[in-house]
Scaffold this active site. Structure first.
Site, PDB file in Angstrom:
ATOM      1  N   GLY A   1       1.022  -1.308  -0.079  1.00  0.00           N
ATOM      2  CA  GLY A   1       0.140   0.012  -0.034  1.00  0.00           C
ATOM      3  C   GLY A   1       0.890   1.226   0.013  1.00  0.00           C
ATOM      4  O   GLY A   1       2.112   1.008   0.321  1.00  0.00           O
TER       5      GLY A   1
ATOM      6  N   GLY B   1       8.803  -0.218  -1.392  1.00  0.00           N
ATOM      7  CA  GLY B   1       9.044  -1.546  -0.628  1.00  0.00           C
ATOM      8  C   GLY B   1       9.712  -1.209   0.709  1.00  0.00           C
ATOM      9  O   GLY B   1      10.195  -2.306   1.108  1.00  0.00           O
TER      10      GLY B   1
ATOM     11  N   SER C   1       7.446   4.999  -4.591  1.00  0.00           N
ATOM     12  CA  SER C   1       6.464   3.761  -4.890  1.00  0.00           C
ATOM     13  C   SER C   1       6.302   3.415  -6.336  1.00  0.00           C
ATOM     14  O   SER C   1       6.085   4.504  -7.206  1.00  0.00           O
ATOM     15  CB  SER C   1       4.979   4.213  -4.514  1.00  0.00           C
ATOM     16  OG  SER C   1       3.963   3.335  -4.936  1.00  0.00           O
TER      17      SER C   1
ATOM     18  N   HIS D   1      -3.656   3.796  -2.078  1.00  0.00           N
ATOM     19  CA  HIS D   1      -3.626   2.624  -2.703  1.00  0.00           C
ATOM     20  C   HIS D   1      -3.505   1.424  -1.731  1.00  0.00           C
ATOM     21  O   HIS D   1      -2.323   1.689  -1.143  1.00  0.00           O
ATOM     22  CB  HIS D   1      -2.732   2.695  -3.608  1.00  0.00           C
ATOM     23  CG  HIS D   1      -2.723   1.061  -4.429  1.00  0.00           C
ATOM     24  ND1 HIS D   1      -3.930   0.489  -4.873  1.00  0.00           N
ATOM     25  CD2 HIS D   1      -1.693   0.320  -4.860  1.00  0.00           C
ATOM     26  CE1 HIS D   1      -3.560  -0.607  -5.465  1.00  0.00           C
ATOM     27  NE2 HIS D   1      -2.089  -0.693  -5.284  1.00  0.00           N
TER      28      HIS D   1
ATOM     29  N   HIS E   1      -3.833  -3.053  -0.875  1.00  0.00           N
ATOM     30  CA  HIS E   1      -4.532  -4.386  -1.241  1.00  0.00           C
ATOM     31  C   HIS E   1      -5.153  -4.941  -0.271  1.00  0.00           C
ATOM     32  O   HIS E   1      -5.331  -6.064   0.366  1.00  0.00           O
ATOM     33  CB  HIS E   1      -3.351  -5.398  -1.799  1.00  0.00           C
ATOM     34  CG  HIS E   1      -2.786  -4.895  -2.895  1.00  0.00           C
ATOM     35  ND1 HIS E   1      -2.476  -5.809  -3.892  1.00  0.00           N
ATOM     36  CD2 HIS E   1      -2.319  -3.745  -3.582  1.00  0.00           C
ATOM     37  CE1 HIS E   1      -1.789  -5.297  -5.094  1.00  0.00           C
ATOM     38  NE2 HIS E   1      -1.630  -4.199  -4.875  1.00  0.00           N
TER      39      HIS E   1
ATOM     40  N   ASP F   1     -23.663   6.708   3.132  1.00  0.00           N
ATOM     41  CA  ASP F   1     -23.401   8.193   3.882  1.00  0.00           C
ATOM     42  C   ASP F   1     -21.944   8.604   3.306  1.00  0.00           C
ATOM     43  O   ASP F   1     -21.548   9.823   3.425  1.00  0.00           O
ATOM     44  CB  ASP F   1     -22.840   7.425   5.562  1.00  0.00           C
ATOM     45  CG  ASP F   1     -24.092   7.587   6.384  1.00  0.00           C
ATOM     46  OD1 ASP F   1     -24.957   7.911   6.239  1.00  0.00           O
ATOM     47  OD2 ASP F   1     -23.876   6.671   7.183  1.00  0.00           O
TER      48      ASP F   1
ATOM     49  N   HIS G   1      -6.803  -5.954  -9.637  1.00  0.00           N
ATOM     50  CA  HIS G   1      -5.676  -5.159  -8.971  1.00  0.00           C
ATOM     51  C   HIS G   1      -6.285  -4.919  -7.508  1.00  0.00           C
ATOM     52  O   HIS G   1      -6.224  -5.886  -6.530  1.00  0.00           O
ATOM     53  CB  HIS G   1      -5.320  -4.049  -9.457  1.00  0.00           C
ATOM     54  CG  HIS G   1      -4.080  -3.398  -9.007  1.00  0.00           C
ATOM     55  ND1 HIS G   1      -3.272  -2.742  -9.532  1.00  0.00           N
ATOM     56  CD2 HIS G   1      -3.583  -3.467  -7.694  1.00  0.00           C
ATOM     57  CE1 HIS G   1      -2.159  -2.431  -9.085  1.00  0.00           C
ATOM     58  NE2 HIS G   1      -2.354  -2.741  -7.813  1.00  0.00           N
TER      59      HIS G   1
ATOM     60  N   TYR H   1     -24.307  16.443   9.522  1.00  0.00           N
ATOM     61  CA  TYR H   1     -23.844  15.438  10.216  1.00  0.00           C
ATOM     62  C   TYR H   1     -22.429  16.183  10.577  1.00  0.00           C
ATOM     63  O   TYR H   1     -21.879  16.810   9.756  1.00  0.00           O
ATOM     64  CB  TYR H   1     -23.444  14.222   9.443  1.00  0.00           C
ATOM     65  CG  TYR H   1     -22.647  13.055  10.279  1.00  0.00           C
ATOM     66  CD1 TYR H   1     -23.325  12.121  11.010  1.00  0.00           C
ATOM     67  CD2 TYR H   1     -21.016  13.418  10.215  1.00  0.00           C
ATOM     68  CE1 TYR H   1     -22.549  11.234  11.544  1.00  0.00           C
ATOM     69  CE2 TYR H   1     -20.387  12.256  10.908  1.00  0.00           C
ATOM     70  CZ  TYR H   1     -21.127  11.312  11.658  1.00  0.00           C
ATOM     71  OH  TYR H   1     -20.233  10.399  12.171  1.00  0.00           O
TER      72      TYR H   1
END
Lengths: 232, 232, 232, 232
Positions: free
Chosen positions: C27, C45, C73, C94, C96, C119, C170, C228
């Site tokens: 991510g 990584g 990234s 991003h 997974h 919502d 993906h 809200y």
């Protein structure tokens, strides 16, 4: 003036993240003071990480702010109507807990399949029908309370024997003698909802638990012949 | 007099929340002293957060209180009968762990599908049939013990080779040489129950593990030719 | 020069493991400085356990390194194109995350089934079609951004009303006014994805939430009549 | 003499409970010293809570104890044969992680459905067939290694491009350049297994990821043109 009420409400709200029942601010707990005819409720959209007892808002049963600088939960009118109508309840919890929401979104009552469920109520957990367009476009949160109360009325259910409900397409509301009990019921409902889905995945034709066992377990924990717990 | 027995019982009970096997007070562990013919069990409905060793209740095999100020677990008579009947077991655990309850509510035995299961028993985990109305209306918790024992008798199962059972519509009971082993078995059963459901979701036609592999894994860990662990 | 931008990016990235949205390094989060036309992104990584604010890489909208010793990234070009095209977004995430990936791998939009979803957006969460072979063999990560933008264009979706997308085979991309909001959206998407699957397991024929309720909940939280939260 | 080898093995083993891959002692990690032709492995049945670096056992490739007072893992012969046959691997992990076991018990390969899988291998995760009765009754753990190696041979798979396998009715084995990488692969396999099951629950007809995307993602992370990570 409302210090202890705010603290009780704060403590009960803080149980929601601890019990894994909320993501971010997707939940709220309120607690009532019947003598003063007010209830304390979480302010709207305030993260649990920064919530403080003094942030709690005090409301009356017409959903008017009595004390507090922050805007109350957007679901406040639902709480207010439930307190006003059911005058023996002491706390209310609303969450979007995952499995209870799954049943609510599916629009299905949770059938009573075992003793974990029957220990807490001898009835299926009802899923109150989605509000009509008029109710949604009108006084929405107030009508949400009406829908719950009407569901219990139409089905002849007792809010004392069944302290939990699903609202279709939305999620669970639970209540109890105090705020802590309503949170306890929210956690129990989530576990019952999860167990029921898994049970039907093991065996899609699982029948309800039989009447004798259903009532036996309910009566072990409730009513005059109860013998579960320390009797206090 | 029963200080170490109470402490052992307390420690074993405290493993239940740590292992994620209980919500609130939905479980209990007992441990026996065979010389004194008594067992120690969790008091009914006391939250794990406030449970203390001195709260543990000492019972005899007729389910009479020997020592303790609190009311014992409502499932005490089941424990008493199992200790009385199976005189070589040293501890018993009862939980409402999620996946074990799902199989119990579904009324299905858990088939032996792999080595994780066979490492612990070479048999399917039986789901003892729901009690008859007479049993439920009578001495319910005592009859629960009878139903477990009868299930083992009728099916020709050994409580030494199979230290776990599901009770239909209710949940799991496990036992072992001591309280800690019965808790260990409760955690193993929950994991086996979860794996079995997931396996059938991957492939609904999964057959049982074949006999040679089933017995190989059981015998790696049990019996005179066992070679798993440190042999002590 | 970019110290506060790097720190904001670092803090947002560190929310991913805390919210259970990433395994290992699966991510990345970026945050933009619109005045300087640069964005900060996680280096490729680097485990979260050893990530430091000074490791964050500063990039321009053509995906060229502006400052930083580490490689950015591998998804950096996707971020760059989204920032360049949608000039009012402030952060991108991003991941997974498990359930969002399940829907992405299945190639299915997530239908709006309840208020938890509504919502946050009144639309289904779109699953943008898998890239063509030419796009994959060409400037892959840049084309990934194009595929997301084209999906919104072709379907007439607003990236302001719908701050999340799945990319087929993906996983999810989410964005928002800042990095923290994009992480928030990633967590919400994962929960919506989980609830939707569970809902369809309870009732495979569950219809979408009706229009009035869908819009009511969206408008409670968004737009000029929102009520809200604390309005700030 | 083997102090650092034991410590490396200890550290890798301790990652298993931290990553949620083991219940009790259901797993083991080993690490090899190619110069000395020995490997270090967890002792059999020792709980992670009390495991110490000095408990680790040193073995040769014929599965004979070189150093250590405790009995080595019951799966030691499988590790020994894999080290002997695949002379470029540095660490091996075996677990009974839940979702990987579900696929193994179901006897199914895990199809490559998305980029999370393809980032780690461009192949389906094979499920090696259950051992024959002769293999089970014979040198069982040694034959387990043979079954894995034969599966890769018969299917023409590379143990360098595919560092993980399921063994039917049993569970996963993973390996890598060192012990830490084999543990990493065990966690990745568990997540891939979980995602694959959930994907098929969303859409039972989900096809495999297409070849271009499958290879693109594998080659982003592996081989001479890899550009993921810091290149070290």
């Amino acid at each position: 003036m409302y210090k202890s009420l705010k603290e009780e409400c704060f403590e009960a709200n803080m149980m929601l993240p601890k019990l894994g029942l909320v993501l971010f601010t997707f939940g709220n707990v309120s607690t009532v003071d019947r003598e003063k005819s007010v209830f304390a409720i979480k302010p709207s959209g305030v993260p649990y990480e920064i919530l403080k007892p003094e942030d709690i808002v005090i409301m009356d049963f017409e959903a008017r702010v009595v004390e507090g600088k922050l805007r109350p939960s957007s679901d406040t009118k639902t709480h207010a109507l439930l307190y006003k109508t059911w005058d023996d309840i002491g706390g209310i919890t609303h969450t979007h807990s995952t499995y209870a929401v799954a049943w609510a979104q599916a629009g299905k009552d949770i059938p009573v399949l075992g003793t974990t469920h029957a220990d807490h109520t001898h009835q299926d957990i009802p899923c109150a029908e989605v509000l009509t367009d008029e109710m949604i476009k009108g006084n929405y949160e107030f009508e949400t309370g009406n829908q719950i109360i009407d569901c219990f009325g139409e089905r002849g259910l007792s809010h004392q024997e069944l302290e939990m409900v699903l609202l279709q397409n939305h999620g669970p509301f639970t209540w109890g003698k105090d705020a802590a009990k309503s949170v306890y019921n929210a956690a129990v409902l989530e576990e019952i909802a999860r167990m029921a889905l898994l049970t039907l995945q093991v065996n899609p034709d699982t029948p309800r638990i039989k009447d004798t066992l259903r009532l036996k377990h309910y009566e072990r924990k409730h009513g005059k012949n109860a013998y579960y717990g320390q009797g206090c």
